[in-house]
Design an enzyme around this catalytic site. Structure first.
Site, mmCIF file in Angstrom:
data_model
loop_
_atom_site.group_PDB
_atom_site.id
_atom_site.type_symbol
_atom_site.label_atom_id
_atom_site.label_comp_id
_atom_site.label_asym_id
_atom_site.label_seq_id
_atom_site.Cartn_x
_atom_site.Cartn_y
_atom_site.Cartn_z
ATOM 1 N N HIS A 54 63.322 43.717 40.253
ATOM 2 C CA HIS A 54 63.035 43.090 38.956
ATOM 3 C C HIS A 54 63.518 41.641 38.965
ATOM 4 C CE1 HIS A 54 61.884 46.458 36.134
ATOM 5 N NE2 HIS A 54 62.251 47.137 37.209
ATOM 6 N N GLU A 96 68.082 43.176 40.194
ATOM 7 C CA GLU A 96 67.657 42.077 39.335
ATOM 8 C C GLU A 96 67.926 40.742 40.025
ATOM 9 O OE1 GLU A 96 66.378 42.329 36.274
ATOM 10 O OE2 GLU A 96 66.874 44.345 35.544
ATOM 11 N N HIS A 115 56.968 44.528 35.892
ATOM 12 C CA HIS A 115 56.830 43.528 34.836
ATOM 13 C C HIS A 115 56.154 42.299 35.437
ATOM 14 C CE1 HIS A 115 60.525 45.563 32.858
ATOM 15 N NE2 HIS A 115 59.409 46.080 32.378
ATOM 16 N N GLU A 154 57.899 38.814 36.039
ATOM 17 C CA GLU A 154 59.048 38.722 36.941
ATOM 18 C C GLU A 154 58.556 38.510 38.371
ATOM 19 O OE1 GLU A 154 61.217 42.300 36.086
ATOM 20 O OE2 GLU A 154 61.496 41.733 33.988
#
EC number: 3.4.17.-
Length: 1282
Positions: free
Chosen positions: A1073, A1158, A976, A979
């Site tokens: 991420h 994350e 992504h 990010e």
């Protein structure tokens, strides 16, 4: 019978040993029967009737079986039950119930006993109420019930409902209504008690409708409008009826709305309680669209506004705030429909509520009125489309294949201008058909939390290793795994063993792993040898000998991160050079900044060996040289293209004032740390790489932050504490745009959609730009003198995904507060509401030895605005609204060039620069480093694949075999583009793996790392937030990636399939991420047992046998990484994530330890960094700590290899707590996991929820989960091996 019950019965029996005698006495109220007894006996109220001390059969009755106290209430209830059983005279029941009422009114103990668990006292009262014909007895019992539920809150009301009280009372109401004349006191009592217990009965609305109670109550109000004592409980009950949508429609048809407007009126000091209840009832009724339309048709919106203004003017002491709030709640209900909003606008409601709410701001206790007014105004603010020609991206990329289905196919099939239509049809003209067709089970709602997204099919959950592609197809990846076949004969290894490795077809032992489909042939190593030598290392020579080693991140690992804040004299000597040399550096640095004299001979092989680092002149700079604007350097840099830096709008670099303590104090806290080895940033190399980077807009500019580079600031940046009221202030300023339209400038100052647009030259207007790699800014509109609306570009081949921003601002003046509103964000919430700040990079600061991104901005908030798009363009989501990020900035320097970003930018060119620097600086005798090309992206950029491990100790047979049999760890990041924190974590991982730290060497000797550091290069380059050029989220394509549309995913999955085919399944797969709505760093993993545990069939989880080793690595990280939070981890497999990398690698490839890691965009709320915003130092540290965790994982999974003490052999089981059952699994964590602000308001125009203005009660409810806290004390006392 239980012992306690027997004792109670015995005590009660003992209290009535003498026969009782009934005596009739004349009282003022008439004749009544009284029980008298012999002297020296217990008082009559404590005596049991004679049948209680009779036969054994009577003693076995369950009457009062749980009442364990020898109290007066025991005897009275026993007498009352005997009266029921024997149909005694009514005056006796009247007397006993009056005594019970007296006790209930005066003693909490009595109320507790009657509603205690297992007590039959309530059944006795309800049975008497159901059977008695005596009015006074009925009134007494109703008064008792009112006392019980009034003092006990919701629990006692629920207790009464559970005993069947609702049905009995509703039947009593029906019977009482048939009496002529009706008894007022009876009606008051029945309505009072029903109004209290109704909300606790899920079926109450249906029961009331079936019993015909709705019209009974409504007719009572109509016939007794002047009798406020009777009307008040009736209105309270109507409020409860209205919670059922069918009842609400039915009451509306019978004229209840018109009736309530006869009660509601202008300011009056009389009957304020009745007014309050009437308004609450009206607000509940108007939630029905049918009733709301009826109110609009009769002009009641104007009436409500008039009444509100009247109460606002006269309620000077604010004693009637609840009435004012009730009027607003009614307006809130009626404006849930489009007709209501239009009527509100036509009645000048926006101006009325705006003015009244501004007058309320000075009184904090009136905040509920201000918040509700804001909500109504936001709802009624006319929905507008964005001021764009189309919401599709400004840039278009022609795909090689157009998908048949999916969002891109839908986008291509949309008719022209469909996105220009704003769909506001949130209310249809039909009646509430769903209410009319409601079944009697409509209140049967499962109140338990149930997440339908959790996968419940065990067969789908079980990993099913599937190659997916044939062995022949997978052979295309053989050349990316030369480490499995190379014999290292031509390498200069650390030690030379006497016996070289010769492959003779047969191998001693099972350690040689064949390639896919066939056994390695005798010359297979030589086939790949040339490729390895070509790609593996740079040619060695004099220049290579001079290259210093890579920056040693291990020092970061060993240091305490709480660095000293005092600048050391040695650092000053090291960072500040002489004046003579400094001036030369300044001139060269400024030449480099404007790119006027950049040598054309500089090639891509430029290394750190001969480079002077002009990008970080760590001193005060003075410049007398005029910097030209936007100077092109086409022939010098590019053939056919130009690359240029943005304008440096100054007549000279601003000199720092020594007396400016504000700007220097933070720098004096600590010196800029200069590493022993070279930094990974090389401005010249970056420019060369940019020339080969292909973007859809064909960018020719370079942003200063990417050119100068970024180093972490030497000071901490705490999470911002948002001042109270900032959100409603911003909303009020937005509403002023509609009310005072003449004050709005509305001038476009930047527009990507208009190529002929010229930048205004006025001196007081800010200038914007985003035409550089990863930049995203589409349009800027000046709203007020120092306020600008900014619109972001959609992801290419998409019409949404707006969140990432990166743009340049120039032409500012110091001491001026500039407000920026990014008005087309899409996420429903953001960490900007919880302390996160945007990032700013100042060129002036970089020239003054502070080349870093810093968190800036005040008055930051994130809220739903009045822009929206059509349901067709939104993919079927009705009336999808956009959100605004707003922040205010004061710039420190005049005519500076500043950059703003959503998070720390990390471009594709930066990655390529870092990889080249790592490759050129590593020790080839120690580190096996390869940089291959995994594939080309859609726009022709290369996707790098990195291999890192330790070189074999020698080319001796055993060393080569050990080398080939190291387990793989597969890492990926940046699928992504928005990010960017994932890339900074990956940078930390790469630098640690390439460092000379002994732990890093042990790690390299333990694993072979295959790393795809950027899975979506095209998205990163073009400033996308989530998608690639295909317009799709690549992390939803892992199940069936298309080689033409998703090449990076297709080939990354192919690498993993190849490893599985050659029996080299990775031990760990982790995809890095970033998370926009949660704090800390955490992991998502995959577990069948924990997923099943979260379904309704919890028992099924007990039958699932599963190795719980998937929890080991997160648990280790929670112990060694300060930013990591175990309680935020989740190992649940959701249906919506079944095509993500984590789930597919777990399910199809068979990697048990398959994770998504994350990292927060905001900061931490636990551990060492609690209360601090996260920076690149912490992110890189997390990447390094991940490596340390892998080494500890290796030692836990292979304890014998390391000869660990036996006390540590069970360490993994200690971490997991138990591998036989999941007693306390990690909870399923929702995205919206933040506590609400006291002022937070629901801005949804479709919401029918009541505005909770007493939010202070809930403010303390939020607590972080403590299910997965750190290790126990005994575990903490254990010492890890280094």
């Amino acid at each position: 019978m239980r012992a306690g019950s027997a004792a109670a019965t015995a005590a009660a029996t003992a209290a009535s040993t003498s026969p009782a005698t009934g005596v009739c006495m004349k009282t003022p109220g008439g004749w009544r029967r009284e029980f008298r007894c012999a002297p020296r006996e217990q008082p009559p109220a404590l005596r049991m009737p004679s049948w209680c001390r009779g036969s054994a059969q009577s003693r076995q009755r369950p009457i009062l079986s749980r009442l364990t106290n020898n109290s007066r209430i025991v005897g009275l209830l026993a007498q009352l039950e005997k009266i029921n059983t024997e149909s005694a005279e009514s005056d006796t029941a009247r007397y006993v119930t009056s005594k019970i009422l007296h006790l209930a009114q005066s003693q909490e103990k009595t109320r507790r006993e009657m509603t205690a668990k297992g007590s039959t006292g309530m059944e006795v009262l309800l049975s008497t109420l159901e059977n008695t014909k005596d009015l006074q007895t009925t009134l007494n019992i109703l008064s008792i019930l009112v006392e019980l539920v009034s003092a006990g809150g919701g629990r006692r009301a629920s207790f009464l409902v559970a005993k069947g009280g609702s049905q009995i009372l509703l039947q009593l109401l029906t019977n009482a209504s048939k009496e002529s004349p009706q008894n007022e006191e009876l009606m008051v009592q029945i309505h009072s008690i029903l109004a209290k217990i109704g909300p606790k009965d899920k079926k109450f609305g249906v029961k009331a409708r079936i019993n015909g109670a709705l019209n009974i109550t409504l007719n009572l109000v109509k016939q007794n409008l002047q009798n406020h004592r009777l009307v008040l409980p009736c209105l309270q009950l109507l409020r409860v009826y209205s919670a059922n949508s069918v009842n609400s429609v039915s009451l509306g048809k019978n004229g209840v709305v018109e009736l309530l407007f006869k009660i509601i009126g202008p300011f009056s000091k009389k009957n304020s309680g009745l007014m309050k209840v009437a308004l609450d009832t009206l607000a509940a009724l108007l939630k029905s669209k049918t009733n709301a339309r009826r109110a609009v048709d009769r002009g009641y919106v104007q009436v409500l506004l008039t009444i509100y203004v009247d109460w606002h003017r006269h309620d000077n002491r604010h004693r009637n705030m609840l009435i004012r709030k009730g009027i607003l709640q009614s307006l809130k209900s009626v404006t849930n429909i489009k007709l209501g909003r239009k009527a509100f606008i036509d009645a000048n409601g926006m101006k009325i509520l705006y003015n009244t709410s501004q007058e309320c701001l000075a009184v904090r206790t009136l905040d509920p009125l201000v918040n509700t007014s804001s909500l109504i105004m936001r709802k009624c603010f006319p929905k507008n489309r964005l001021p764009l020609p189309t919401i599709k991206s400004s840039f278009h990329f022609q795909l090689p294949v157009i998908p048949v289905t999916g969002p891109v196919a839908q986008l291509y099939s949309l008719p022209p201008e469909v996105d220009d239509v704003v769909d506001e049809s949130d209310d249809n003209d039909e009646l509430d058909l769903e209410a009319e067709n409601e079944t009697e089970n409509e209140d049967d709602v499962d109140q338990n939390f149930k997440n339908d997204d959790i996968e419940t099919d065990i067969n789908k959950l079980k990993p099913q290793q599937e190659p997916g592609r044939t062995i022949e197809e997978l052979k295309m990846y053989e050349h990316l795994f030369p480490e499995l076949v190379d014999d290292f004969q031509d390498y200069d290894l650390i030690s030379k063993e006497p016996k070289p490795f010769v492959f003779e077809g047969k191998v001693r032992g099972p350690i040689v792993v064949p390639t896919a489909g066939e056994e390695a042939s005798g010359n297979s190593g030589n086939l790949r040898k040339g490729v390895v030598r070509k790609v593996h290392v740079s040619p060695k020579g004099d220049e290579g000998d001079k290259k210093p080693t890579c920056m040693d991140l291990a020092k970061e690992d060993m240091k305490d991160n709480g660095r000293t804040s005092q600048q050391q004299p040695g650092d000053q000597n090291r960072t500040i050079s002489s004046t003579q040399g400094l001036n030369n550096d300044i001139v060269k640095a400024l030449d480099r900044i404007t790119l006027q004299n950049l040598p054309s001979q500089t090639g891509p092989g430029f290394t750190a060996g001969g480079k002077k680092d002009y990008s970080l002149p760590l001193t005060v700079l003075t410049c007398t040289k005029s910097c030209p604007h936007m100077a092109a350097c086409g022939n010098v840099l590019f053939e056919g293209r130009t690359v240029q830096l943005g304008k440096l709008c100054c007549t000279g670099v601003e000199t720092e004032d020594d007396e400016d303590t504000e700007s220097t104090s933070s720098v004096e806290q600590t010196s800029v740390e200069v590493s022993d080895g070279p930094t990974l940033h090389d401005s010249d190399l970056y420019i060369e790489i940019v020339k080969n980077t292909k973007s859809v807009p064909e960018y020719s500019e370079v942003a200063y932050p990417d050119y100068f580079g970024h180093i972490p600031p030497p000071f901490k940046e705490p999470i911002l504490e948002r001042p109270y009221g900032v959100q409603r202030t911003k909303i009020a300023q937005d509403i002023e745009r509609l009310i005072h339209q003449s004050d709005i400038i509305d001038r476009v100052v930047y527009d990507l959609d208009n190529p002929n647009y010229t930048i205004p030259e006025e001196g007081d207007i800010l200038k914007f730009n985003s035409k550089f790699e990863s930049g995203n800014l589409r349009k800027v509109i000046q709203i007020r003198k120092n306020e600008y609306d900014l619109i972001l570009n959609s992801d290419i081949n998409s019409n949404h995904y707006h969140q990432w921003f990166y743009f340049e601002v120039s032409g500012m003046r110091p001491g001026v507060a500039y407000r920026f509103n990014i008005i087309n964000c899409e996420k429903s919430n953001s960490q900007f509401n919880y302390g996160m700040q945007p990032l700013m990079y100042s060129v002036q600061e970089a020239l003054n030895a502070r080349p870093w991104w810093i968190r800036v901005g005040t008055d930051i908030c994130y809220y739903k605005n009045h822009f929206s798009r059509s349901s067709v363009a939104a993919g079927g989501q009705k009336g999808k609204s956009y959100y605004t990020i707003t922040f205010t900035v004061n710039f420190p320097h005049k005519d500076d060039v500043c950059y703003f970003a959503y998070h720390y930018p990390y471009t594709y060119s930066t990655l390529q620069m870092h990889l080249q620097k790592l490759e050129s600086a590593h020790n080839p005798q120690q580190i096996y480093f390869r940089k291959d090309v995994l594939c080309e992206t859609l726009s022709g950029n290369t996707c790098p694949l990195v291999t890192i491990t330790a070189m074999p100790e020698s080319n001796y047979y055993e060393h080569i075999c050990q080398f080939r049999n190291r387990p793989y760890v597969f890492l990926s990041a940046r699928v992504h583009p928005g990010e960017t924190n994932a890339s900074w974590v990956m940078k930390g991982t790469l630098e640690y793996l390439m460092s000379n730290n002994p732990t890093a060497q042990s790690l390299r000797e333990s694993y072979i790392f295959k790393i795809v550091p950027m899975l979506n290069p095209d998205g990163v380059i073009n400033g996308n937030h989530r998608c690639s050029l295909s317009g799709e989220d690549l992390n939803r394509q892992w199940q069936s990636p298309n080689p033409d549309l998703h090449p990076t995913i297709y080939h990354a999955k192919g690498l993993l399939q190849y490893l599985a085919a050659v029996k080299h399944l990775p031990l760990v797969y982790c995809d890095y991420h970033g998370h926009s709505r949660k704090k800390n760093v955490f992991m998502y993993g995959c577990s069948i047992k924990e997923t099943v545990w979260h379904t309704s069939d919890n028992a099924a989880s007990c039958d699932v046998m599963e190795d719980v080793g998937y929890r080991t690595l997160p648990k280790i990280l929670s112990h060694i990484a300060p930013a990591f939070c175990m309680s935020s981890c989740s190992f649940v497999v959701e249906k919506s994530k079944e095509s993500t990398a984590r789930v597919v690698v777990w399910r199809e490839i068979g990697v048990q330890r398959s994770y998504t890691m994350e990292s927060t965009l905001c900061g931490c709320d636990q551990g060492k960094y609690k209360g601090l915003q996260i920076g690149t130092r912490e992110l890189e540290e997390m990447g390094a700590k991940f490596c340390v965790g892998l080494l500890r994982l290796k030692r836990l999974t292979s304890p014998l290899e390391y000869n660990l003490p036996s006390s540590l052999l069970d360490f993994e089981n200690d971490l997991i707590e138990s591998n036989c059952k999941v007693t306390s699994p990690t909870t399923y964590v929702l995205d919206e996991d933040e506590p609400r602000f006291l002022e937070e308001v629901d801005y949804s125009a479709e919401s029918n929820d009541d505005l909770d203005t007493e939010l202070a009660e809930n403010a303390g409810d939020y607590e972080p989960s403590a299910q997965e806290e750190a290790l126990s004390d005994s575990e903490l006392s254990r010492t890890y091996l280094p």
